[in-house]
Design a protein around this motif. Sequence first.
Motif, short mmCIF file in Angstrom:
data_model
loop_
_atom_site.label_atom_id
_atom_site.label_comp_id
_atom_site.label_asym_id
_atom_site.label_seq_id
_atom_site.Cartn_x
_atom_site.Cartn_y
_atom_site.Cartn_z
N UNK A 35 14.78 15.64 -1.44
CA UNK A 35 15.76 15.12 -2.39
C UNK A 35 17.17 15.05 -1.83
N UNK A 36 17.28 15.02 -0.49
CA UNK A 36 18.61 15.02 0.15
C UNK A 36 18.83 13.80 1.04
N UNK A 37 18.05 12.74 0.84
CA UNK A 37 18.18 11.56 1.68
C UNK A 37 19.53 10.88 1.42
N UNK A 38 20.38 10.77 2.46
CA UNK A 38 21.68 10.12 2.24
C UNK A 38 21.50 8.63 1.97
N UNK A 39 22.29 8.11 1.05
CA UNK A 39 22.20 6.68 0.75
C UNK A 39 22.90 5.86 1.82
N UNK A 40 22.44 4.63 1.95
CA UNK A 40 23.08 3.69 2.87
C UNK A 40 24.35 3.17 2.22
N UNK A 84 17.25 2.95 0.56
CA UNK A 84 18.07 2.60 1.72
C UNK A 84 18.89 3.83 2.11
N UNK A 85 18.94 4.12 3.40
CA UNK A 85 19.59 5.32 3.86
C UNK A 85 20.44 5.08 5.10
N UNK A 86 21.40 5.97 5.31
CA UNK A 86 22.19 5.94 6.54
C UNK A 86 21.53 6.80 7.62
N UNK A 87 20.50 7.58 7.25
CA UNK A 87 19.78 8.41 8.23
C UNK A 87 19.06 7.49 9.22
N UNK A 88 19.13 7.82 10.51
CA UNK A 88 18.52 6.95 11.51
C UNK A 88 17.24 7.51 12.12
N UNK A 89 16.96 8.79 11.95
CA UNK A 89 15.74 9.37 12.51
C UNK A 89 14.62 9.31 11.47
N UNK A 90 13.49 8.65 11.79
CA UNK A 90 12.43 8.48 10.79
C UNK A 90 11.90 9.78 10.18
N UNK A 91 11.58 10.77 11.01
CA UNK A 91 11.03 12.03 10.48
C UNK A 91 12.07 12.76 9.64
N UNK A 92 13.31 12.79 10.12
CA UNK A 92 14.39 13.42 9.34
C UNK A 92 14.55 12.72 8.00
N UNK A 106 0.82 -1.21 0.00
CA UNK A 106 0.00 0.00 0.00
C UNK A 106 0.86 1.26 0.00
N UNK A 107 2.16 1.11 0.26
CA UNK A 107 3.05 2.26 0.34
C UNK A 107 3.42 2.77 -1.04
N UNK A 108 3.81 4.03 -1.11
CA UNK A 108 4.39 4.59 -2.34
C UNK A 108 5.91 4.43 -2.29
N UNK A 109 6.48 4.66 -1.09
CA UNK A 109 7.93 4.62 -0.90
C UNK A 109 8.20 3.96 0.45
N UNK A 110 9.25 3.15 0.52
CA UNK A 110 9.69 2.57 1.78
C UNK A 110 11.13 2.99 2.03
N UNK A 111 11.38 3.56 3.19
CA UNK A 111 12.72 3.95 3.61
C UNK A 111 13.22 2.89 4.59
N UNK A 112 14.44 2.42 4.40
CA UNK A 112 15.02 1.41 5.28
C UNK A 112 16.52 1.66 5.44
N UNK A 113 17.09 1.04 6.47
CA UNK A 113 18.53 1.15 6.67
C UNK A 113 19.30 0.24 5.73
N UNK A 114 18.69 -0.90 5.36
CA UNK A 114 19.34 -1.82 4.42
C UNK A 114 18.32 -2.84 3.93
N UNK A 115 18.61 -3.38 2.76
CA UNK A 115 17.77 -4.44 2.19
C UNK A 115 18.53 -5.05 1.02
#
Length: 133
Positions: free
Chosen positions: A108-113, A92-100, A66-75
């Motif tokens: 458009x600034x989400x750091x990649x994992x 996949x991102x190295x960011x650890x705070x969900x809202x951030x 049901x999601x449009x986008x999923x943010x995760x630490x790794x997959x």
Amino acid sequence: MNIGPLKIGVSSQNFRTVTGHAGKGRRFMVYETTNAEEILEIGRLDLPKEMSLHEWNGQGEHPLFDLDILITGSCGDGFIRKMGSRGVQVRATSETDPITAVKALLAGTLPEAAPHDHAHQHGDDDHHHSQLH
């Protein structure tokens, strides 16, 4: 800029931080946004073990689809392909705070994992390189 309502999931085994291993994960925070300033948490998924995508039998619908986008630490690549085939973009991102992470995604600034290394996620031990004694 109105981007329309987006449903963004964040893998979070502790419901506090972005966690990895999304294919085996069972806990996700779900946010909805119609613009980058208004981000609402609209729910939390706490799935039974058999509903982790790693265990899921593929029958019926899955709540992650049901999601449009999923943010995760790794997959893994298989998870990305499976989600993509259902129209869900995975980041996949190295960011650890969900809202951030959600805000950074929208800006458009989400750091990649770091690249996903499947060999090291199952407790493989890398200190056993050949050493001369």
